[in-house]
Enzyme design. Structure first.
Site, mmCIF file in Angstrom:
data_model
loop_
_atom_site.group_PDB
_atom_site.id
_atom_site.type_symbol
_atom_site.label_atom_id
_atom_site.label_comp_id
_atom_site.label_asym_id
_atom_site.label_seq_id
_atom_site.Cartn_x
_atom_site.Cartn_y
_atom_site.Cartn_z
ATOM 1 N N TYR A 103 -16.788 15.217 -17.050
ATOM 2 C CA TYR A 103 -17.181 13.625 -16.687
ATOM 3 C C TYR A 103 -18.408 13.763 -15.828
ATOM 4 C CZ TYR A 103 -16.720 8.761 -15.786
ATOM 5 O OH TYR A 103 -16.785 7.745 -15.597
ATOM 6 N N ARG B 232 0.873 -1.287 -0.046
ATOM 7 C CA ARG B 232 -0.005 -0.078 -0.120
ATOM 8 C C ARG B 232 0.813 1.150 -0.011
ATOM 9 N NH1 ARG B 232 -1.675 1.757 4.551
ATOM 10 N NH2 ARG B 232 -2.300 -0.092 5.488
ATOM 11 N N ASP C 186 -8.295 17.893 -15.742
ATOM 12 C CA ASP C 186 -8.467 16.331 -16.091
ATOM 13 C C ASP C 186 -7.867 16.298 -17.420
ATOM 14 O OD1 ASP C 186 -9.630 13.885 -17.033
ATOM 15 O OD2 ASP C 186 -11.279 14.103 -15.723
ATOM 16 N N LYS D 162 -8.456 4.916 -19.853
ATOM 17 C CA LYS D 162 -8.865 5.432 -21.060
ATOM 18 C C LYS D 162 -7.712 5.419 -22.143
ATOM 19 C CE LYS D 162 -12.833 6.007 -19.013
ATOM 20 N NZ LYS D 162 -12.965 7.446 -18.541
HETATM 21 C C1 LIG Z 1 -13.497 7.947 -17.345
HETATM 22 C C2 LIG Z 1 -13.399 9.183 -16.948
HETATM 23 C C3 LIG Z 1 -13.043 9.575 -15.582
HETATM 24 C C4 LIG Z 1 -13.388 8.408 -14.393
HETATM 25 O O1 LIG Z 1 -12.285 7.525 -14.404
HETATM 26 P P1 LIG Z 1 -12.713 5.894 -13.990
HETATM 27 O O2 LIG Z 1 -11.432 5.171 -14.251
HETATM 28 O O3 LIG Z 1 -13.877 5.351 -14.704
HETATM 29 O O4 LIG Z 1 -12.983 5.969 -12.646
HETATM 30 C C5 LIG Z 1 -12.648 10.741 -15.396
HETATM 31 N N1 LIG Z 1 -12.501 11.804 -15.930
HETATM 32 C C6 LIG Z 1 -12.904 11.322 -17.348
HETATM 33 C C7 LIG Z 1 -12.619 12.528 -18.468
HETATM 34 C C8 LIG Z 1 -12.978 10.295 -17.816
HETATM 35 O O5 LIG Z 1 -13.167 10.065 -19.425
#
Ligand SMILES: *Cc1c(COP(=O)(O)O)cnc(C)c1O
Length: 401
Positions: free
Chosen positions: A104, A51, A177, A202
């Site tokens: 998101y 961890r 983000d 992603k």
């Molecule tokens: C998918 C996504 C998230 C969240 O991520 P997870 O891995 O699904 O928890 C946050 N921001 C954006 C722009 C995303 O496409």
């Protein structure tokens, strides 16, 4: 760690050095929870318990930090786990967030649904309107400005230098983000942002086979403590870490990010230009099109326009839904950024949580995550789906006539 000048060289080598013990070119996956000690608290390579630190996770974190030009990166079990750790590490009850409105859906749910009850408020703003952002800042209580660019699913472009100036003038931090652009196309820390977050699920993982998230910080302090120290402590004490298998997959994906983003971008650009001329398509939202309101800004702050294209249908919701259910190669699915192409009806899939609110996604909109397949096959699939959509809407018109 050695520093490399090129993006792709860094992607392949940073944090991914061959195993010094066996010479294995690919460092092993350290599938272990704990590490043997040579005496009480005498640690062989600084590792005590996974961890706190694990070599596979640390390798991926070093690789990502190098690519984002950050001071440090921290890997979490999902994008939302990363966002949650970041927000709880930095914020205190009574703090306020200026939140980019077109973002998101899960980030919105996290900030309103989980942090709201802990006394953190937010104001949603149009990400393209710096005057509105400035007006939403509450000096003294705004601790964070949070934005996604390109945004999801409207592909708006936020001026990151402008957002960073507004944040810093108010003594707040700018969080970006960077999931949609990835560090290959955009490096927010170089434009003044303090923190970058990713859903590594992603483009970074890139193959739709792993969930993960990351926080990357600049070499800066907030409330008297270095950001790297604050987030590192949260990761260790909160414990939402990414496991070694997941970090291995994310690191393997990240090595080919540059190659994949080139292909995602060229396929998306070609399809956006072609879609714009198709009957029944009212509008194509893609920052690579010269008529896109954020085109010039995107050309300045990004090195390419990315793989996400949204389109709106003149015949409205029925046509958008019919189209989303008519493709064959583009799989109807949430998520994005994998090598395979996906299609999404956002208003009821990814953005169902903001339906009926001012942040609702238009019901005539479909989002494409353009993969790395052959362009001709992708175009043929979309052409067939458009033809099917028109046949369906013609028969609806005929029935109602
Ligand atoms: C998918 C996504 C998230 C969240 O991520 P997870 O891995 O699904 O928890 C946050 N921001 C954006 C722009 C995303 O496409």
């Amino acid at each position: 760690m050695t520093k490399y000048s090129g993006f792709n060289t860094t992607a392949v080598h940073a944090g991914q050095e061959p195993d010094p013990f066996t010479g294995a070119v690919i460092p092993p996956i350290y599938q272990t929870s704990t590490f043997v000690q040579d005496g009480i608290n005498v640690l062989r390579a600084g590792h005590e318990y996974s961890r706190g630190s694990n070599p596979t996770r640390n390798g991926f974190e070093a690789q990502l930090a190098a690519l984002e030009h950050g001071a440090a990166a921290f890997a979490f079990a999902s994008g939302l786990a990363a966002e949650d750790a970041l927000l709880r590490a930095l914020l205190r009850p009574g703090d306020h967030i200026v939140l980019g409105g077109d973002g998101y859906g899960g980030t919105n749910r996290l900030i309103n649904g989980l942090l709201g009850p802990w006394g953190v408020s937010n104001t949603a703003v149009d990400i393209t309107d710096l005057a509105a952002v400035a007006a939403a800042v509450r000096p003294g209580s705004t601790a964070l400005l949070w934005v996604e660019t390109p945004s999801n699913p409207l592909l708006g472009i936020a001026d990151l230098v402008g957002w960073a100036t507004l944040a810093h003038d108010a003594g707040a931090l700018l969080v970006v983000d960077n999931t949609f652009a990835s560090p290959y196309l955009q490096r927010p820390l170089g434009l003044g942002a303090d923190v970058v977050v990713h859903s590594t699920t992603k483009y970074i993982g890139g193959h739709s086979d792993v969930l993960g998230g990351a926080v990357v910080v600049a070499d800066r302090s907030f409330r008297g403590t270095a950001l790297a120290e604050t987030i590192g402590y949260q990761q260790f004490a909160g414990g939402a870490v990414a496991g070694p298998q997941d970090c291995f997959l994310a690191a393997r994906g990240l090595k080919t990010l540059g190659l994949r983003m080139e292909r995602h971008t060229s396929n998306a650009q070609a399809l956006a230009e072609w879609l714009r001329d198709q009957p029944g398509v009212a509008e194509v939202l893609y920052p690579g099109l010269p008529e896109h309101p954020g085109h010039a800004l995107a050309a300045r702050q990004m090195s390419g326009f990315g793989g996400i294209v949204s389109l709106r249908f003149s015949a409205g919701e029925a046509a958008a839904r019919a189209f989303a259910e008519s493709t064959r190669l583009f799989a109807l699915s949430v998520s994005l950024g994998g090598v395979e192409s996906l299609v999404c009806y956002c208003s009821e899939m990814t953005h169902a949580s903001v339906r009926g609110t001012p942040l609702a996604v238009p019901t005539d909109l479909v989002r494409l995550s353009v993969g790395v397949e052959d362009l001709a096959d992708l175009q043929e699939d979309l052409a067939a789906a458009l033809e099917k959509t028109h046949r369906a809407s013609r028969s609806i018109v005929a029935l109602s006539a």
